[in-house]
Write a protein that holds these residues in place. Structure first.
Motif, PDB file in Angstrom:
ATOM      1  N   SER A  54     -46.845  12.606 -34.577  1.00 13.66           N
ATOM      2  CA  SER A  54     -45.889  13.502 -33.918  1.00 13.66           C
ATOM      3  C   SER A  54     -44.827  12.736 -33.135  1.00 13.66           C
ATOM      4  CB  SER A  54     -46.626  14.461 -32.982  1.00 13.66           C
ATOM      5  OG  SER A  54     -47.261  13.736 -31.949  1.00 13.66           O
ATOM      6  N   ASP A  55     -44.851  11.403 -33.198  1.00 14.06           N
ATOM      7  CA  ASP A  55     -43.897  10.574 -32.466  1.00 14.06           C
ATOM      8  C   ASP A  55     -42.656  10.278 -33.309  1.00 14.06           C
ATOM      9  OD1 ASP A  55     -45.519  10.290 -30.179  1.00 14.06           O
ATOM     10  OD2 ASP A  55     -46.629   8.652 -31.123  1.00 14.06           O
ATOM     11  N   LEU A  56     -41.492  10.504 -32.707  1.00 11.14           N
ATOM     12  CA  LEU A  56     -40.210  10.111 -33.297  1.00 11.14           C
ATOM     13  C   LEU A  56     -39.717   8.913 -32.504  1.00 11.14           C
ATOM     14  CD1 LEU A  56     -38.206  13.467 -33.660  1.00 11.14           C
ATOM     15  CD2 LEU A  56     -39.355  12.193 -35.450  1.00 11.14           C
ATOM     16  N   MET A  57     -39.336   7.855 -33.231  1.00  9.94           N
ATOM     17  CA  MET A  57     -38.802   6.667 -32.573  1.00  9.94           C
ATOM     18  C   MET A  57     -37.493   6.287 -33.236  1.00  9.94           C
ATOM     19  SD  MET A  57     -42.458   4.809 -32.326  1.00  9.94           S
ATOM     20  CE  MET A  57     -42.915   5.583 -33.847  1.00  9.94           C
ATOM     21  N   LEU A  58     -36.489   6.004 -32.425  1.00 10.46           N
ATOM     22  CA  LEU A  58     -35.173   5.620 -32.921  1.00 10.46           C
ATOM     23  C   LEU A  58     -34.866   4.225 -32.388  1.00 10.46           C
ATOM     24  CD1 LEU A  58     -32.782   6.902 -34.552  1.00 10.46           C
ATOM     25  CD2 LEU A  58     -31.733   7.383 -32.335  1.00 10.46           C
ATOM     26  N   TYR A  59     -34.753   3.266 -33.309  1.00 14.63           N
ATOM     27  CA  TYR A  59     -34.462   1.876 -32.959  1.00 14.63           C
ATOM     28  C   TYR A  59     -32.975   1.628 -33.187  1.00 14.63           C
ATOM     29  CZ  TYR A  59     -39.504   1.229 -33.102  1.00 14.63           C
ATOM     30  OH  TYR A  59     -40.855   1.330 -32.865  1.00 14.63           O
ATOM     31  N   GLY A  95     -38.197   1.509 -23.834  1.00 16.10           N
ATOM     32  CA  GLY A  95     -38.354   0.059 -23.913  1.00 16.10           C
ATOM     33  C   GLY A  95     -37.495  -0.587 -24.970  1.00 16.10           C
ATOM     34  N   ASP A  96     -37.028  -1.786 -24.660  1.00 12.27           N
ATOM     35  CA  ASP A  96     -36.273  -2.629 -25.581  1.00 12.27           C
ATOM     36  C   ASP A  96     -35.118  -1.851 -26.219  1.00 12.27           C
ATOM     37  OD1 ASP A  96     -35.794  -5.134 -26.582  1.00 12.27           O
ATOM     38  OD2 ASP A  96     -37.295  -5.029 -28.156  1.00 12.27           O
ATOM     39  N   ASN A  97     -35.108  -1.721 -27.517  1.00  9.34           N
ATOM     40  CA  ASN A  97     -34.009  -1.051 -28.216  1.00  9.34           C
ATOM     41  C   ASN A  97     -34.456   0.276 -28.806  1.00  9.34           C
ATOM     42  OD1 ASN A  97     -35.633  -2.323 -30.261  1.00  9.34           O
ATOM     43  ND2 ASN A  97     -33.936  -2.187 -31.680  1.00  9.34           N
ATOM     44  N   ARG A  98     -35.401   0.935 -28.149  1.00 10.45           N
ATOM     45  CA  ARG A  98     -36.020   2.144 -28.711  1.00 10.45           C
ATOM     46  C   ARG A  98     -35.864   3.365 -27.814  1.00 10.45           C
ATOM     47  NH1 ARG A  98     -41.408   0.586 -28.939  1.00 10.45           N
ATOM     48  NH2 ARG A  98     -41.755   1.660 -26.976  1.00 10.45           N
ATOM     49  N   LEU A  99     -35.613   4.496 -28.476  1.00 10.03           N
ATOM     50  CA  LEU A  99     -35.675   5.819 -27.858  1.00 10.03           C
ATOM     51  C   LEU A  99     -36.835   6.543 -28.538  1.00 10.03           C
ATOM     52  CD1 LEU A  99     -31.888   6.742 -28.142  1.00 10.03           C
ATOM     53  CD2 LEU A  99     -33.053   5.975 -26.085  1.00 10.03           C
ATOM     54  N   SER A 100     -37.537   7.405 -27.805  1.00  6.32           N
ATOM     55  CA  SER A 100     -38.640   8.112 -28.455  1.00  6.32           C
ATOM     56  C   SER A 100     -38.833   9.503 -27.870  1.00  6.32           C
ATOM     57  CB  SER A 100     -39.935   7.304 -28.359  1.00  6.32           C
ATOM     58  OG  SER A 100     -40.317   7.152 -27.012  1.00  6.32           O
ATOM     59  N   GLY A 101     -39.523  10.326 -28.651  1.00  8.44           N
ATOM     60  CA  GLY A 101     -39.849  11.684 -28.253  1.00  8.44           C
ATOM     61  C   GLY A 101     -41.000  12.196 -29.101  1.00  8.44           C
ATOM     62  N   LYS A 102     -41.538  13.365 -28.738  1.00 14.53           N
ATOM     63  CA  LYS A 102     -42.682  13.938 -29.452  1.00 14.53           C
ATOM     64  C   LYS A 102     -42.327  15.287 -30.062  1.00 14.53           C
ATOM     65  CE  LYS A 102     -46.814  11.935 -27.572  1.00 14.53           C
ATOM     66  NZ  LYS A 102     -47.226  11.243 -28.745  1.00 14.53           N
ATOM     67  N   MET A 103     -42.826  15.493 -31.288  1.00 17.36           N
ATOM     68  CA  MET A 103     -42.721  16.795 -31.938  1.00 17.36           C
ATOM     69  C   MET A 103     -43.978  17.576 -31.581  1.00 17.36           C
ATOM     70  SD  MET A 103     -41.323  15.887 -35.782  1.00 17.36           S
ATOM     71  CE  MET A 103     -42.740  14.862 -36.202  1.00 17.36           C
ATOM     72  N   ASP A 104     -43.819  18.772 -31.043  1.00 12.09           N
ATOM     73  CA  ASP A 104     -44.975  19.611 -30.732  1.00 12.09           C
ATOM     74  C   ASP A 104     -45.044  20.783 -31.708  1.00 12.09           C
ATOM     75  OD1 ASP A 104     -42.798  21.016 -29.850  1.00 12.09           O
ATOM     76  OD2 ASP A 104     -43.567  21.410 -27.842  1.00 12.09           O
ATOM     77  N   PHE A 105     -44.717  20.499 -32.970  1.00  9.50           N
ATOM     78  CA  PHE A 105     -44.684  21.506 -34.018  1.00  9.50           C
ATOM     79  C   PHE A 105     -44.965  20.828 -35.354  1.00  9.50           C
ATOM     80  CE2 PHE A 105     -40.506  19.911 -32.942  1.00  9.50           C
ATOM     81  CZ  PHE A 105     -40.030  19.425 -34.153  1.00  9.50           C
ATOM     82  N   SER A 106     -45.244  21.623 -36.366  1.00  8.40           N
ATOM     83  CA  SER A 106     -45.540  21.099 -37.699  1.00  8.40           C
ATOM     84  C   SER A 106     -44.287  21.086 -38.561  1.00  8.40           C
ATOM     85  CB  SER A 106     -46.584  21.978 -38.392  1.00  8.40           C
ATOM     86  OG  SER A 106     -47.781  21.969 -37.663  1.00  8.40           O
ATOM     87  N   ASP A 108     -42.988  20.628 -42.881  1.00  9.08           N
ATOM     88  CA  ASP A 108     -43.411  20.644 -44.280  1.00  9.08           C
ATOM     89  C   ASP A 108     -42.945  19.359 -44.945  1.00  9.08           C
ATOM     90  OD1 ASP A 108     -44.638  23.185 -44.445  1.00  9.08           O
ATOM     91  OD2 ASP A 108     -42.679  24.164 -44.560  1.00  9.08           O
ATOM     92  N   GLY A 109     -43.872  18.514 -45.375  1.00 14.41           N
ATOM     93  CA  GLY A 109     -43.495  17.298 -46.102  1.00 14.41           C
ATOM     94  C   GLY A 109     -42.749  16.311 -45.232  1.00 14.41           C
ATOM     95  N   LYS A 110     -41.581  15.881 -45.725  1.00 11.90           N
ATOM     96  CA  LYS A 110     -40.768  14.899 -45.008  1.00 11.90           C
ATOM     97  C   LYS A 110     -40.219  15.480 -43.711  1.00 11.90           C
ATOM     98  CE  LYS A 110     -39.100  12.196 -48.891  1.00 11.90           C
ATOM     99  NZ  LYS A 110     -39.062  10.791 -48.564  1.00 11.90           N
ATOM    100  N   VAL A 111     -39.995  14.586 -42.754  1.00  8.96           N
ATOM    101  CA  VAL A 111     -39.341  14.985 -41.510  1.00  8.96           C
ATOM    102  C   VAL A 111     -37.845  14.896 -41.761  1.00  8.96           C
ATOM    103  CG1 VAL A 111     -38.976  14.402 -39.089  1.00  8.96           C
ATOM    104  CG2 VAL A 111     -41.253  14.178 -40.099  1.00  8.96           C
ATOM    105  N   ARG A 112     -37.188  16.050 -41.744  1.00 10.58           N
ATOM    106  CA  ARG A 112     -35.734  16.096 -41.932  1.00 10.58           C
ATOM    107  C   ARG A 112     -35.104  16.376 -40.572  1.00 10.58           C
ATOM    108  NH1 ARG A 112     -35.858  20.333 -46.632  1.00 10.58           N
ATOM    109  NH2 ARG A 112     -37.536  20.979 -45.293  1.00 10.58           N
ATOM    110  N   ALA A 113     -34.223  15.459 -40.161  1.00  7.01           N
ATOM    111  CA  ALA A 113     -33.669  15.549 -38.810  1.00  7.01           C
ATOM    112  C   ALA A 113     -32.209  15.122 -38.787  1.00  7.01           C
ATOM    113  CB  ALA A 113     -34.468  14.663 -37.856  1.00  7.01           C
ATOM    114  N   THR A 114     -31.466  15.773 -37.905  1.00  6.00           N
ATOM    115  CA  THR A 114     -30.110  15.332 -37.584  1.00  6.00           C
ATOM    116  C   THR A 114     -30.168  14.801 -36.165  1.00  6.00           C
ATOM    117  OG1 THR A 114     -29.106  16.988 -39.019  1.00  6.00           O
ATOM    118  CG2 THR A 114     -27.696  16.030 -37.316  1.00  6.00           C
ATOM    119  N   VAL A 115     -29.842  13.525 -36.021  1.00  6.26           N
ATOM    120  CA  VAL A 115     -29.930  12.856 -34.722  1.00  6.26           C
ATOM    121  C   VAL A 115     -28.530  12.672 -34.152  1.00  6.26           C
ATOM    122  CG1 VAL A 115     -30.594  10.730 -33.540  1.00  6.26           C
ATOM    123  CG2 VAL A 115     -32.053  11.660 -35.360  1.00  6.26           C
TER     124      VAL A 115
END
Length: 134
Positions: A54-59, A95-106, A108-115
């Motif tokens: 459920s973790d999203l990390m953006l480097y 930390g370092d060069n990373r941003l992160s957040g948590k998905m508290d939902f399900s 289907d298949g691939k995680v499709r996201a617009t960041v």
């Protein structure tokens, strides 16, 4: 070798070379994703989205692939959840060069996201991702 065969082979070689070049250019990156995610150009940065459970990390790296201090950055990820519902995940410095957040939902298949990435000087831009969760 007859002229016709030489022209045919030369043409095939040229097409193969151009196709490979076009694929690398279309992807925008000649290097592998350092963290196993998907890389997109967002403004002057390269942003790699990684999903683990459920973790999203953006480097974030710059154009020379050097890590960017993300302590003053933020981002939002609009993720397509199960049932085609859009959910927003806030990504904060972690930390370092990373941003992160948590998905508290399900999803289907691939995680499709617009960041949407926000740098200290304002909006840097957006990137669209389709990533396998690990």
């Amino acid at each position: 070798m007859p002229l016709i065969q030489w022209v045919f082979r030369t043409t095939l070689a040229a097409v193969a070379l151009l196709s490979t070049s076009a694929i690398v250019h279309a992807q925008g990156h000649s290097h592998a994703a350092a963290n196993g995610g998907q890389i997109k150009d967002i403004g002057p940065y390269e942003a790699e989205l990684v999903v683990k459970g459920s973790d999203l990390m953006l480097y974030i790296v710059d154009g020379q692939e050097k890590k960017v201090d993300t302590s003053k950055f933020s981002a939002t990820a609009v993720v397509l959840a199960k049932g085609n519902e859009q959910k927003t995940v806030e990504l904060t410095p972690s930390g370092d060069n990373r941003l992160s957040g948590k998905m508290d939902f399900s999803v289907d298949g691939k995680v499709r996201a617009t960041v949407t990435l926000k740098s200290p000087s304002g909006d840097a831009g957006k990137g669209r991702y389709s990533v396998d969760a690990k």
